[in-house]
Design a protein around this motif. Sequence first.
Motif, mmCIF file in Angstrom:
data_model
loop_
_atom_site.group_PDB
_atom_site.id
_atom_site.type_symbol
_atom_site.label_atom_id
_atom_site.label_comp_id
_atom_site.label_asym_id
_atom_site.label_seq_id
_atom_site.Cartn_x
_atom_site.Cartn_y
_atom_site.Cartn_z
ATOM 1 N N TYR A 110 -4.410 15.952 32.988
ATOM 2 C CA TYR A 110 -5.671 16.588 32.639
ATOM 3 C C TYR A 110 -6.025 17.660 33.662
ATOM 4 O O TYR A 110 -5.470 17.706 34.757
ATOM 5 C CB TYR A 110 -6.792 15.544 32.534
ATOM 6 C CG TYR A 110 -7.082 14.820 33.826
ATOM 7 C CD1 TYR A 110 -8.125 15.222 34.658
ATOM 8 C CD2 TYR A 110 -6.312 13.725 34.220
ATOM 9 C CE1 TYR A 110 -8.390 14.561 35.848
ATOM 10 C CE2 TYR A 110 -6.568 13.057 35.407
ATOM 11 C CZ TYR A 110 -7.617 13.483 36.216
ATOM 12 O OH TYR A 110 -7.861 12.822 37.394
ATOM 13 N N ARG A 111 -6.958 18.507 33.272
ATOM 14 C CA ARG A 111 -7.527 19.502 34.184
ATOM 15 C C ARG A 111 -8.864 19.974 33.618
ATOM 16 O O ARG A 111 -9.112 19.841 32.419
ATOM 17 C CB ARG A 111 -6.571 20.659 34.432
ATOM 18 C CG ARG A 111 -6.185 21.462 33.229
ATOM 19 C CD ARG A 111 -5.126 22.480 33.599
ATOM 20 N NE ARG A 111 -4.747 23.293 32.463
ATOM 21 C CZ ARG A 111 -3.763 24.156 32.478
ATOM 22 N NH1 ARG A 111 -3.056 24.312 33.568
ATOM 23 N NH2 ARG A 111 -3.478 24.877 31.417
ATOM 24 N N THR A 112 -9.688 20.521 34.487
ATOM 25 C CA THR A 112 -11.019 20.953 34.051
ATOM 26 C C THR A 112 -11.052 22.408 33.629
ATOM 27 O O THR A 112 -11.835 22.788 32.768
ATOM 28 C CB THR A 112 -12.074 20.721 35.148
ATOM 29 O OG1 THR A 112 -11.633 21.368 36.346
ATOM 30 C CG2 THR A 112 -12.298 19.249 35.397
ATOM 31 N N VAL A 113 -10.208 23.240 34.246
ATOM 32 C CA VAL A 113 -10.129 24.648 33.853
ATOM 33 C C VAL A 113 -8.664 25.050 33.741
ATOM 34 O O VAL A 113 -7.791 24.462 34.363
ATOM 35 C CB VAL A 113 -10.866 25.597 34.840
ATOM 36 C CG1 VAL A 113 -12.361 25.346 34.825
ATOM 37 C CG2 VAL A 113 -10.315 25.473 36.226
ATOM 38 N N GLU A 114 -8.419 26.095 32.955
ATOM 39 C CA GLU A 114 -7.060 26.507 32.654
ATOM 40 C C GLU A 114 -6.271 26.945 33.884
ATOM 41 O O GLU A 114 -5.063 26.806 33.941
ATOM 42 C CB GLU A 114 -7.097 27.643 31.621
ATOM 43 C CG GLU A 114 -5.827 27.781 30.862
ATOM 44 C CD GLU A 114 -5.972 28.665 29.642
ATOM 45 O OE1 GLU A 114 -4.929 28.969 29.057
ATOM 46 O OE2 GLU A 114 -7.105 29.044 29.282
ATOM 47 N N SER A 115 -6.965 27.451 34.898
ATOM 48 C CA SER A 115 -6.264 27.983 36.071
ATOM 49 C C SER A 115 -5.847 26.908 37.077
ATOM 50 O O SER A 115 -5.073 27.186 37.987
ATOM 51 C CB SER A 115 -7.150 29.020 36.765
ATOM 52 O OG SER A 115 -8.342 28.411 37.220
ATOM 53 N N LEU A 116 -6.323 25.689 36.924
ATOM 54 C CA LEU A 116 -5.961 24.620 37.859
ATOM 55 C C LEU A 116 -4.653 23.958 37.462
ATOM 56 O O LEU A 116 -4.243 24.002 36.307
ATOM 57 C CB LEU A 116 -7.063 23.557 37.906
ATOM 58 C CG LEU A 116 -8.386 23.982 38.520
ATOM 59 C CD1 LEU A 116 -9.385 22.837 38.446
ATOM 60 C CD2 LEU A 116 -8.210 24.432 39.965
ATOM 61 N N ASN A 117 -4.013 23.309 38.423
ATOM 62 C CA ASN A 117 -2.796 22.538 38.146
ATOM 63 C C ASN A 117 -3.143 21.282 37.355
ATOM 64 O O ASN A 117 -4.251 20.753 37.452
ATOM 65 C CB ASN A 117 -2.117 22.127 39.455
ATOM 66 C CG ASN A 117 -1.503 23.307 40.171
ATOM 67 O OD1 ASN A 117 -1.101 24.300 39.557
ATOM 68 N ND2 ASN A 117 -1.429 23.210 41.483
ATOM 69 N N TRP A 118 -2.164 20.776 36.624
ATOM 70 C CA TRP A 118 -2.337 19.532 35.886
ATOM 71 C C TRP A 118 -2.362 18.368 36.866
ATOM 72 O O TRP A 118 -1.597 18.335 37.826
ATOM 73 C CB TRP A 118 -1.194 19.338 34.882
ATOM 74 C CG TRP A 118 -1.299 20.285 33.739
ATOM 75 C CD1 TRP A 118 -0.635 21.472 33.584
ATOM 76 C CD2 TRP A 118 -2.125 20.142 32.585
ATOM 77 N NE1 TRP A 118 -1.005 22.070 32.407
ATOM 78 C CE2 TRP A 118 -1.910 21.274 31.767
ATOM 79 C CE3 TRP A 118 -3.030 19.170 32.161
ATOM 80 C CZ2 TRP A 118 -2.566 21.457 30.556
ATOM 81 C CZ3 TRP A 118 -3.670 19.350 30.948
ATOM 82 C CH2 TRP A 118 -3.445 20.476 30.165
ATOM 83 N N ILE A 119 -3.233 17.393 36.602
ATOM 84 C CA ILE A 119 -3.361 16.186 37.421
ATOM 85 C C ILE A 119 -2.882 15.013 36.580
ATOM 86 O O ILE A 119 -3.326 14.837 35.440
ATOM 87 C CB ILE A 119 -4.833 15.952 37.827
ATOM 88 C CG1 ILE A 119 -5.371 17.148 38.615
ATOM 89 C CG2 ILE A 119 -4.989 14.645 38.603
ATOM 90 C CD1 ILE A 119 -6.890 17.154 38.731
ATOM 91 N N TYR A 120 -1.981 14.207 37.128
ATOM 92 C CA TYR A 120 -1.567 12.987 36.435
ATOM 93 C C TYR A 120 -2.640 11.920 36.599
ATOM 94 O O TYR A 120 -3.193 11.756 37.687
ATOM 95 C CB TYR A 120 -0.254 12.439 37.020
ATOM 96 C CG TYR A 120 0.982 13.048 36.422
ATOM 97 C CD1 TYR A 120 1.530 12.543 35.247
ATOM 98 C CD2 TYR A 120 1.612 14.126 37.037
ATOM 99 C CE1 TYR A 120 2.679 13.092 34.701
ATOM 100 C CE2 TYR A 120 2.765 14.675 36.501
ATOM 101 C CZ TYR A 120 3.288 14.148 35.334
ATOM 102 O OH TYR A 120 4.419 14.703 34.793
ATOM 103 N N TYR A 121 -2.895 11.180 35.525
ATOM 104 C CA TYR A 121 -3.753 10.000 35.628
ATOM 105 C C TYR A 121 -2.954 8.950 36.389
ATOM 106 O O TYR A 121 -1.827 8.641 36.035
ATOM 107 C CB TYR A 121 -4.140 9.497 34.231
ATOM 108 C CG TYR A 121 -5.210 8.432 34.278
ATOM 109 C CD1 TYR A 121 -6.542 8.783 34.377
ATOM 110 C CD2 TYR A 121 -4.875 7.089 34.230
ATOM 111 C CE1 TYR A 121 -7.536 7.806 34.426
ATOM 112 C CE2 TYR A 121 -5.853 6.111 34.274
ATOM 113 C CZ TYR A 121 -7.179 6.479 34.372
ATOM 114 O OH TYR A 121 -8.149 5.506 34.430
ATOM 115 N N LYS A 122 -3.530 8.415 37.463
ATOM 116 C CA LYS A 122 -2.816 7.500 38.368
ATOM 117 C C LYS A 122 -3.271 6.055 38.175
ATOM 118 O O LYS A 122 -4.390 5.796 37.751
ATOM 119 C CB LYS A 122 -3.077 7.892 39.827
ATOM 120 C CG LYS A 122 -2.738 9.328 40.166
ATOM 121 C CD LYS A 122 -1.281 9.495 40.410
ATOM 122 C CE LYS A 122 -0.960 10.894 40.938
ATOM 123 N NZ LYS A 122 0.445 11.106 41.084
#
Length: 179
Positions: A110-122
Amino acid sequence: MVDKESSSWLPLSSSTECPYHRALGFESGSVTADQISCSNQDQYGGWYSSWLPHKARLNNQGFGCTWLSKFNDQQQWLQIDLKEVGVVSGILTQGRCDADEWITKYSVQYRTVESLNWIYYKDQTGNNRVFYGNSDRSSTVQNLLRPPIVARYVRLLPLGWHTRIAVRMELLMCMNKCS
C-alpha cells in the motif's frame, strides 16, 4: 488520523482493531473500472481481454467473471486506487466462478500517494505478512488487517495459486460507527 469531514473514519494506533467494516464497492459496482489495474495490463488482448482487472468483483458471475492474470508468477499484482486516502481493514477473496482457478496465498502492499514507495503489510515479527486465500472457486475468504492501514493505493500480490492466478475480491473499509 485520516483527515475526513465525516467522523466515521477511525484514527489509528498500532493496537487498533476496527469496530465496524463496510465494503468499498467492488461487488456493488461503486468501484469503477478505472480504479482497478494490474501488472502487464497493456498486454491484455485477444482471449485475455475478457479477464481484465475490473472483472475482479466479489460474486461476479458469467463469462469473464474474474481477473485472470496473463502470467502465473510472483511478479503479478492487482491494484486498487481508492481515489482518496482511507482506512482499509480487510480483504475478501474468491476464485474464478466458472473454473477451478484461485489464489491460495498473497501479500499486500500500500501507499498513500503515487510518488511514495510501496510498503508491504508486515506481521508482528516484521516480515511481509502472508494471507491465506481460497481453497475452492466459490467460497469467500475474509482476511482482516490488524491493524488496519491508511492508504489510497492497495496492491494484492499473489504468492500461490491453484491452476492459475484468478481472483474476485472486495476491500473492507474501517469505520468507528455503523452507517
